[in-house]
Design a protein around this motif. Structure first.
Motif, PDB file in Angstrom:
ATOM      1  N   GLY A  95       2.927   3.586   3.585  1.00 44.68           N
ATOM      2  CA  GLY A  95       3.087   2.187   3.213  1.00 44.68           C
ATOM      3  C   GLY A  95       4.457   1.649   3.577  1.00 44.68           C
ATOM      4  O   GLY A  95       5.305   2.366   4.128  1.00 44.68           O
ATOM      5  N   ARG A 127      -0.524   4.496 -10.801  1.00 45.39           N
ATOM      6  CA  ARG A 127      -1.418   3.472 -10.246  1.00 45.39           C
ATOM      7  C   ARG A 127      -1.186   2.131 -10.922  1.00 45.39           C
ATOM      8  O   ARG A 127      -0.832   2.077 -12.106  1.00 45.39           O
ATOM      9  CB  ARG A 127      -2.881   3.891 -10.395  1.00 45.39           C
ATOM     10  CG  ARG A 127      -3.220   5.129  -9.576  1.00 45.39           C
ATOM     11  CD  ARG A 127      -4.714   5.416  -9.550  1.00 45.39           C
ATOM     12  NE  ARG A 127      -5.010   6.566  -8.707  1.00 45.39           N
ATOM     13  CZ  ARG A 127      -5.174   6.515  -7.388  1.00 45.39           C
ATOM     14  NH1 ARG A 127      -5.080   5.330  -6.772  1.00 45.39           N
ATOM     15  NH2 ARG A 127      -5.426   7.598  -6.689  1.00 45.39           N
ATOM     16  N   THR A 172       0.061  -1.893  -4.102  1.00 43.65           N
ATOM     17  CA  THR A 172       0.391  -3.135  -3.406  1.00 43.65           C
ATOM     18  C   THR A 172       0.786  -4.160  -4.458  1.00 43.65           C
ATOM     19  O   THR A 172       0.022  -4.448  -5.376  1.00 43.65           O
ATOM     20  CB  THR A 172      -0.795  -3.655  -2.586  1.00 43.65           C
ATOM     21  OG1 THR A 172      -1.073  -2.727  -1.525  1.00 43.65           O
ATOM     22  CG2 THR A 172      -0.471  -5.012  -1.970  1.00 43.65           C
ATOM     23  N   ASN A 224       0.835  -1.214   0.000  1.00 46.81           N
ATOM     24  CA  ASN A 224       0.000   0.000   0.000  1.00 46.81           C
ATOM     25  C   ASN A 224       0.866   1.259   0.000  1.00 46.81           C
ATOM     26  O   ASN A 224       0.693   2.170   0.810  1.00 46.81           O
ATOM     27  CB  ASN A 224      -0.941   0.004   1.205  1.00 46.81           C
ATOM     28  CG  ASN A 224      -2.067   1.005   1.044  1.00 46.81           C
ATOM     29  OD1 ASN A 224      -2.498   1.316  -0.063  1.00 46.81           O
ATOM     30  ND2 ASN A 224      -2.553   1.536   2.159  1.00 46.81           N
ATOM     31  N   SER A 259       0.521   5.839  -6.227  1.00 43.52           N
ATOM     32  CA  SER A 259      -0.578   5.932  -5.263  1.00 43.52           C
ATOM     33  C   SER A 259      -1.119   4.562  -4.897  1.00 43.52           C
ATOM     34  O   SER A 259      -1.557   3.803  -5.774  1.00 43.52           O
ATOM     35  CB  SER A 259      -1.722   6.788  -5.833  1.00 43.52           C
ATOM     36  OG  SER A 259      -1.283   8.090  -6.156  1.00 43.52           O
ATOM     37  N   ASN A 260      -1.006   4.216  -3.608  1.00 40.91           N
ATOM     38  CA  ASN A 260      -1.654   3.024  -3.046  1.00 40.91           C
ATOM     39  C   ASN A 260      -1.344   1.755  -3.827  1.00 40.91           C
ATOM     40  O   ASN A 260      -2.225   0.978  -4.180  1.00 40.91           O
ATOM     41  CB  ASN A 260      -3.168   3.231  -2.981  1.00 40.91           C
ATOM     42  CG  ASN A 260      -3.552   4.494  -2.231  1.00 40.91           C
ATOM     43  OD1 ASN A 260      -4.131   5.423  -2.800  1.00 40.91           O
ATOM     44  ND2 ASN A 260      -3.215   4.556  -0.948  1.00 40.91           N
ATOM     45  N   THR A 310       2.527   4.739  -1.267  1.00 41.89           N
ATOM     46  CA  THR A 310       2.316   6.000  -1.967  1.00 41.89           C
ATOM     47  C   THR A 310       3.614   6.791  -1.928  1.00 41.89           C
ATOM     48  O   THR A 310       4.304   6.816  -0.900  1.00 41.89           O
ATOM     49  CB  THR A 310       1.175   6.818  -1.321  1.00 41.89           C
ATOM     50  OG1 THR A 310      -0.062   6.116  -1.499  1.00 41.89           O
ATOM     51  CG2 THR A 310       1.056   8.198  -1.941  1.00 41.89           C
TER      52      THR A 310
END
Length: 259
Positions: free
Chosen positions: A59, A214, A24, A8, A21-22, A10
């Motif tokens: 993260g 992303r 995983t 996770n 961004s985010n 960023t």
């Protein structure tokens, strides 16, 4: 071999813009995971987190279960070796001296090391076809030769995982294919950013597709490199086909035209 994990994550630039961004994403021990995406997709921003050239805004980044934020530079280098996209030439050093710097995490001095270290340097020079020019100054080499020197340095480091940002830049076709085959033969966990989608499909177990910071998709090359996804992410038309006997993907590109 160790697993690698972005948990996770960023990443922000100094001006506050989101570079990733985010995200995983994990690579299993011994897996080669390719990162593809257009310029500015976030590939380099994420790879830098594994070798200390960047820190996540939030993260965690793990290697072999270790949170890299808790490790010293030497401890991190024993786990992960990296070849950044742009490595400036060390003007006053020979090829062998640069490759020897890869032994830094394992010995007190900058160069040299014990017999095991010297053997690792010899093996790296041989694997990358550099033994014959080991005494030349790196500054006198071509861009492709310098790239191979920095990859040899990473191999001499004896890492449990490799992070490679555009490792085939400046290499001719033969050396591109040989390098990627050599990387696979190492059996190490590998994260590699590539612009060539066919090369990524041929040499990566899975491919992570990034766009605008992303994660768009991650999976087997044939599952993620579809014409519709290539059009959406790269803005080009594509014809994708699998060729026997190994089912390797062949991708033909063209300008995206309106229906």
């Amino acid at each position: 071999m160790i697993p690698l994990l972005l948990d996770n994550v960023t990443v922000h630039a100094r001006d506050g813009a989101a570079l990733a961004s985010n995200v995983t994403l994990d690579a299993a021990a011994g897996e080669t995971l390719g990162f593809v995406g257009p310029n500015g997709a976030g590939k380099s921003s994420l790879l830098r987190l594994f070798y200390g050239a960047g820190r996540p805004s939030s993260g965690r980044v793990l290697a072999g279960g270790h949170d890299l934020a808790t490790l010293s530079a030497r401890e991190r280098a024993r786990l992960v070796a990296a070849v950044p996209q742009d490595s400036p030439p060390p003007f006053a050093m020979t090829v062998r001296e640069v490759v020897e710097t890869g032994r830094w995490p394992h010995c007190g001095g900058l160069l040299g090391g014990d017999a095991h270290g010297r053997a690792a340097v010899d093996a790296a020079l041989e694997r990358l076809g550099l033994a014959a020019i080991a005494g030349r100054l790196v500054a006198s080499l071509s861009g492709g030769e310098r790239k191979r020197v920095h990859i040899a340095r990473a191999l001499a480091q004896g890492p449990r995982a490799l992070v490679l940002d555009e490792p085939v830049n400046h290499l001719d076709i033969r050396h591109q294919l040989e390098l990627m085959a050599s990387i696979r033969a190492l059996g190490a966990t590998v994260l590699v950013a590539l612009h060539d989608l066919e090369l990524a499909a041929r040499h990566c177990d899975r491919i992570a597709v990034l766009s605008a910071g992303r994660l768009v998709a991650c999976g087997r090359p044939d599952a993620v490199l579809t014409p519709s996804r290539i059009a959406a992410v790269f803005g080009v038309g594509a014809v994708v086909r699998a060729e026997p006997p190994a089912g390797r993907l062949r991708i033909a590109f063209d300008r995206l035209t309106a229906a």
